[in-house]
Structures are given as C-alpha cells and as structure tokens.
Design a protein around this motif. Structure first.
Motif, PDB file in Angstrom:
ATOM      1  N   ASP A 177       0.859  -1.190   0.000  1.00 56.71           N
ATOM      2  CA  ASP A 177       0.000   0.000   0.000  1.00 56.71           C
ATOM      3  C   ASP A 177       0.892   1.236   0.000  1.00 56.71           C
ATOM      4  OD1 ASP A 177      -2.081   1.796   0.173  1.00 56.71           O
ATOM      5  OD2 ASP A 177      -2.423   1.496   2.325  1.00 56.71           O
ATOM      6  N   LEU A 178       1.648   1.405  -1.081  1.00 50.54           N
ATOM      7  CA  LEU A 178       2.591   2.523  -1.146  1.00 50.54           C
ATOM      8  C   LEU A 178       1.883   3.871  -1.080  1.00 50.54           C
ATOM      9  CD1 LEU A 178       5.356   1.543  -3.730  1.00 50.54           C
ATOM     10  CD2 LEU A 178       5.584   1.887  -1.265  1.00 50.54           C
ATOM     11  N   ASN A 179       0.697   3.958  -1.684  1.00 44.60           N
ATOM     12  CA  ASN A 179      -0.029   5.224  -1.656  1.00 44.60           C
ATOM     13  C   ASN A 179      -0.430   5.583  -0.227  1.00 44.60           C
ATOM     14  OD1 ASN A 179       0.139   5.647  -4.427  1.00 44.60           O
ATOM     15  ND2 ASN A 179      -1.788   4.576  -4.836  1.00 44.60           N
ATOM     16  N   GLY A 180      -0.938   4.590   0.520  1.00 39.58           N
ATOM     17  CA  GLY A 180      -1.316   4.825   1.902  1.00 39.58           C
ATOM     18  C   GLY A 180      -0.109   5.162   2.768  1.00 39.58           C
ATOM     19  N   PHE A 181       0.997   4.452   2.527  1.00 38.83           N
ATOM     20  CA  PHE A 181       2.220   4.713   3.270  1.00 38.83           C
ATOM     21  C   PHE A 181       2.747   6.107   2.960  1.00 38.83           C
ATOM     22  CE2 PHE A 181       6.990   4.224   3.400  1.00 38.83           C
ATOM     23  CZ  PHE A 181       7.090   4.307   4.782  1.00 38.83           C
ATOM     24  N   ALA A 182       2.718   6.480   1.682  1.00 34.82           N
ATOM     25  CA  ALA A 182       3.188   7.808   1.280  1.00 34.82           C
ATOM     26  C   ALA A 182       2.359   8.899   1.941  1.00 34.82           C
ATOM     27  CB  ALA A 182       3.135   7.948  -0.239  1.00 34.82           C
ATOM     28  N   LYS A 183       1.046   8.689   1.998  1.00 36.40           N
ATOM     29  CA  LYS A 183       0.172   9.676   2.636  1.00 36.40           C
ATOM     30  C   LYS A 183       0.511   9.810   4.118  1.00 36.40           C
ATOM     31  CE  LYS A 183      -4.699  10.815   3.378  1.00 36.40           C
ATOM     32  NZ  LYS A 183      -6.106  10.376   3.126  1.00 36.40           N
ATOM     33  N   ARG A 184       0.797   8.670   4.758  1.00 36.30           N
ATOM     34  CA  ARG A 184       1.125   8.695   6.182  1.00 36.30           C
ATOM     35  C   ARG A 184       2.408   9.467   6.443  1.00 36.30           C
ATOM     36  NH1 ARG A 184       2.433   3.363  10.012  1.00 36.30           N
ATOM     37  NH2 ARG A 184       3.110   4.552  11.855  1.00 36.30           N
ATOM     38  N   VAL A 185       3.468   9.140   5.715  1.00 36.76           N
ATOM     39  CA  VAL A 185       4.754   9.766   6.012  1.00 36.76           C
ATOM     40  C   VAL A 185       4.830  11.201   5.488  1.00 36.76           C
ATOM     41  CG1 VAL A 185       5.984   7.589   6.186  1.00 36.76           C
ATOM     42  CG2 VAL A 185       5.858   8.744   3.975  1.00 36.76           C
ATOM     43  N   ASN A 186       4.040  11.524   4.481  1.00 38.37           N
ATOM     44  CA  ASN A 186       4.013  12.905   4.005  1.00 38.37           C
ATOM     45  C   ASN A 186       3.383  13.840   5.022  1.00 38.37           C
ATOM     46  OD1 ASN A 186       5.252  13.304   1.369  1.00 38.37           O
ATOM     47  ND2 ASN A 186       3.739  11.851   0.590  1.00 38.37           N
ATOM     48  N   ASN A 187       2.623  13.257   5.966  1.00 41.79           N
ATOM     49  CA  ASN A 187       2.003  14.053   7.025  1.00 41.79           C
ATOM     50  C   ASN A 187       2.953  14.296   8.194  1.00 41.79           C
ATOM     51  OD1 ASN A 187      -0.495  14.463   5.806  1.00 41.79           O
ATOM     52  ND2 ASN A 187      -1.315  12.525   6.571  1.00 41.79           N
ATOM     53  N   VAL A 188       4.098  13.600   8.187  1.00 34.36           N
ATOM     54  CA  VAL A 188       5.088  13.827   9.240  1.00 34.36           C
ATOM     55  C   VAL A 188       5.675  15.220   9.062  1.00 34.36           C
ATOM     56  CG1 VAL A 188       7.275  13.061  10.224  1.00 34.36           C
ATOM     57  CG2 VAL A 188       5.628  11.377   9.387  1.00 34.36           C
ATOM     58  N   LYS A 189       5.766  15.971  10.138  1.00 38.86           N
ATOM     59  CA  LYS A 189       6.197  17.353  10.053  1.00 38.86           C
ATOM     60  C   LYS A 189       7.692  17.458   9.736  1.00 38.86           C
ATOM     61  CE  LYS A 189       2.582  19.099  13.104  1.00 38.86           C
ATOM     62  NZ  LYS A 189       2.257  19.807  14.370  1.00 38.86           N
ATOM     63  N   GLU A 190       8.073  18.630   9.255  1.00 42.61           N
ATOM     64  CA  GLU A 190       9.462  18.885   8.881  1.00 42.61           C
ATOM     65  C   GLU A 190      10.385  18.688  10.088  1.00 42.61           C
ATOM     66  OE1 GLU A 190      12.113  22.387   6.710  1.00 42.61           O
ATOM     67  OE2 GLU A 190      10.062  22.788   7.364  1.00 42.61           O
ATOM     68  N   ASN A 191      11.574  18.183   9.817  1.00 43.31           N
ATOM     69  CA  ASN A 191      12.592  17.914  10.840  1.00 43.31           C
ATOM     70  C   ASN A 191      12.204  16.781  11.790  1.00 43.31           C
ATOM     71  OD1 ASN A 191      14.161  20.067   9.851  1.00 43.31           O
ATOM     72  ND2 ASN A 191      13.042  21.527  11.143  1.00 43.31           N
ATOM     73  N   ALA A 192      11.248  15.947  11.373  1.00 46.88           N
ATOM     74  CA  ALA A 192      10.838  14.825  12.210  1.00 46.88           C
ATOM     75  C   ALA A 192      11.095  13.479  11.543  1.00 46.88           C
ATOM     76  CB  ALA A 192       9.353  14.947  12.565  1.00 46.88           C
ATOM     77  N   PHE A 193      11.608  13.453  10.313  1.00 49.49           N
ATOM     78  CA  PHE A 193      11.847  12.215   9.564  1.00 49.49           C
ATOM     79  C   PHE A 193      13.291  12.234   9.064  1.00 49.49           C
ATOM     80  CE2 PHE A 193       9.594   8.832   7.030  1.00 49.49           C
ATOM     81  CZ  PHE A 193      10.720   8.316   6.418  1.00 49.49           C
ATOM     82  N   TYR A 194      14.060  11.203   9.465  1.00 56.88           N
ATOM     83  CA  TYR A 194      15.457  11.127   9.058  1.00 56.88           C
ATOM     84  C   TYR A 194      15.811   9.721   8.597  1.00 56.88           C
ATOM     85  CZ  TYR A 194      16.416  15.788  10.880  1.00 56.88           C
ATOM     86  OH  TYR A 194      16.418  17.147  11.092  1.00 56.88           O
ATOM     87  N   THR A 195      16.717   9.664   7.613  1.00 57.21           N
ATOM     88  CA  THR A 195      17.203   8.383   7.097  1.00 57.21           C
ATOM     89  C   THR A 195      18.718   8.341   7.235  1.00 57.21           C
ATOM     90  OG1 THR A 195      17.328   9.306   4.853  1.00 57.21           O
ATOM     91  CG2 THR A 195      15.294   8.161   5.471  1.00 57.21           C
ATOM     92  N   PHE A 196      19.261   7.105   7.229  1.00 63.16           N
ATOM     93  CA  PHE A 196      20.684   6.909   7.511  1.00 63.16           C
ATOM     94  C   PHE A 196      21.284   5.964   6.477  1.00 63.16           C
ATOM     95  CE2 PHE A 196      18.461   8.232  11.198  1.00 63.16           C
ATOM     96  CZ  PHE A 196      19.328   9.050  11.902  1.00 63.16           C
ATOM     97  N   TYR A 197      22.434   6.359   5.927  1.00 62.11           N
ATOM     98  CA  TYR A 197      23.060   5.614   4.842  1.00 62.11           C
ATOM     99  C   TYR A 197      24.515   5.292   5.182  1.00 62.11           C
ATOM    100  CZ  TYR A 197      19.082   6.948   1.891  1.00 62.11           C
ATOM    101  OH  TYR A 197      17.827   7.111   1.371  1.00 62.11           O
ATOM    102  N   GLN A 198      24.949   4.140   4.699  1.00 59.22           N
ATOM    103  CA  GLN A 198      26.348   3.742   4.776  1.00 59.22           C
ATOM    104  C   GLN A 198      26.788   3.344   3.374  1.00 59.22           C
ATOM    105  OE1 GLN A 198      29.350   4.061   6.012  1.00 59.22           O
ATOM    106  NE2 GLN A 198      28.997   2.975   7.954  1.00 59.22           N
ATOM    107  N   ASN A 199      27.765   4.067   2.831  1.00 53.68           N
ATOM    108  CA  ASN A 199      28.248   3.807   1.462  1.00 53.68           C
ATOM    109  C   ASN A 199      27.108   3.832   0.450  1.00 53.68           C
ATOM    110  OD1 ASN A 199      30.909   3.422   2.452  1.00 53.68           O
ATOM    111  ND2 ASN A 199      30.420   1.291   2.941  1.00 53.68           N
TER     112      ASN A 199
END
Length: 284
Positions: A177-199
């Motif tokens: 349910d990518l559309n539902g998931f996208a709607k959920r995370v798009n509602n997360v406010k700015e500076n509240a969602f972070y991702t972490f990468y290695q190489n």
C-alpha cells in the motif's frame, strides 16, 4: 477502600501511581475528579499495605483504562475485572486500551486470566523513556550519512520497514500500500523524519510523532543490524526530541513480541515505564 468521590490525598497518590505508567498523564485522574472529562470511572484501593487506583475514561478520542498499585499484586483482580467490564458496558463498541506498570506481572497476569485477553485482536507494547538528565548526547561513531525525508525514496523506506518489522502481528505490508504509506509519512512534520546511509545504502530510519516527543517508528535493515547503527539512529532521534525540539523527555513504544528491541532499548539506558494492552474484550 473508597469509591465514588476521591479525597485530595487519594487523587495525589493516584496521580503519582499513574505517572509510573505514563509520565505525562498522571494529571488525568484530577481531570476526572473535577469533572473535566465526559466519561470516567475511578476507584481507589488501600488495604493498609498496598494502595492502588483504577481509572477508565475516554480521553482525546481514546478509551483508556489505567491500573496501578504501589506493589505488584493479584489481590484485587476480581474487583478490577468487574470495573473493566462495567467500563465496557458503559461504552458499547469501544475498544479499550489497558495500561499497567510494566513490572507488575502479577497484576497483568491476573487480569489477563480473568478477562481472557483476545490474542487474535491484541496489541501490546512497552513504553520506554529517556530524560535529559540521562542522555549523553548524539554520537555518530559509525559515520553514517544522515538525510531528511525524500519523497522519491518511498519504495525504499517501505521495503526496509517490511523487512525489519517482522515481529508485528498482523504483519505489516507497507510495499503493498505505497499510496497509503506515502500519505502517512508525508504528514510527518518537517525535521521529524530522518534516514541513515552507509556507502550509499539505506541502513535505517526513524520519524517522530507530531507531538515531537514520541519516536513513532524506528527501524534498521536486518542485514545491517548488530553493527552499531541502531545506537546511532536512536541517539539522533533522542537528540532531535530533547535538543532540537526542546522537549524534557523522549519516549517510544516497543511491541512486546519484539524481544530484541526491548533488550536493545534497555541496554541503551532507556527506562521501562508502562505496559499497554489494546485488546478485544467482549461485553458480557
């Protein structure tokens, strides 16, 4: 044993006990006692050796039941079970969320046995907290690259969560349910969602609830677990809450089936607070 109107001393004691379950909701008992809630059942217990409180109410749209005692006990289980049933009868169709002090296993087990919590319709979690006084600061010893939310990476986020959250029942399917998931995370406010990468590879992520002090979701890809990345991500999330958002306390909820997660948060130094059961209890 007192019923009905509580004395100020009982309200103070009951509020102290409720704060052992959820730090920020000890005040709800005084709100109930003063008539500031639309629905409320409360009872104070005291046999001379052990004091406790029962409170059920509808608060911010949620049907909540709190049970807390000074000492872990199964002594009052029948009375408590009847109060739970009475609460359900007064709120037909409501699904209760039961809150206990996490370490009070006798109390939880006694109510579990009498009320027959429905495992097919059951969600249970532990609340963990970290206060400013115990936080050692953000550390990125693994030199992870940190990014904010990117809308074109929704599929990557969903895949990581599906792989990491296999302990959830019923199972999650963010990719389905990518559309539902996208709607959920798009509602997360700015500076509240972070991702972490290695190489260049996504290893983990987190986002805060919109209250800015609850870590709503945190996950590390299974292939990258046990490498110290979880500690970096949790450290960043707590720093975000305490320093960037200027909150006095960070909290998160860990599903009780997630034994590895519970052990990890304890090892990190977070304090275990309440034990929540969202259960299907049928009306008698």
């Amino acid at each position: 044993m007192e019923t009905g109107v509580l004395t100020q001393a009982q309200i103070r004691k009951g509020s102290e006990l409720l704060s052992r379950i959820r730090t920020d909701e000890g005040y709800v008992l005084s709100d109930c006692a003063s008539g500031e809630t639309n629905y409320c059942i409360m009872k104070f217990f005291d046999d001379g050796e052990n004091a406790g409180v029962f409170l059920s109410l509808i608060y911010f749209g949620s049907f909540r039941i709190f049970i807390a005692f000074d000492k872990d006990t199964g002594k009052f289980s029948n009375e408590l079970a009847e109060l739970v049933r009475e609460s359900i009868r007064m709120c037909p169709g409501c699904k209760p969320r039961l809150y206990f002090i996490a370490e009070h296993i006798k109390t939880i087990d006694a109510l579990h046995h009498i009320l027959n919590f429905n495992h097919a319709d059951r969600y249970a979690s532990h609340e963990f907290i970290m206060g400013r006084e115990n936080f050692k600061g953000f550390e990125n010893g693994r030199q992870l690259e940190i990014k904010k939310f990117e809308s074109d990476k929704i599929a990557d986020y969903a895949r990581l969560l599906d792989e990491a959250m296999t302990f959830v029942s019923p199972s999650v399917d963010f990719q389905g349910d990518l559309n539902g998931f996208a709607k959920r995370v798009n509602n997360v406010k700015e500076n509240a969602f972070y991702t972490f990468y290695q190489n260049g590879e996504l290893v983990g992520l987190y986002w805060l609830d919109n209250d800015f002090y609850t870590i709503d979701v945190m996950a590390v890809a299974p292939v990258h677990q046990r490498r110290g990345y979880g500690g970096v991500i949790l450290s960043h999330a707590i720093n975000n809450v305490l320093i960037d958002q200027k909150q006095y306390e960070a909290k998160l909820y860990c599903v009780d089936r997630n034994a590895k997660g519970i052990a990890f948060y304890k090892k990190y130094g977070m304090i275990l607070k309440g034990h929540l059961y969202a259960v299907g209890l049928a009306e008698d």
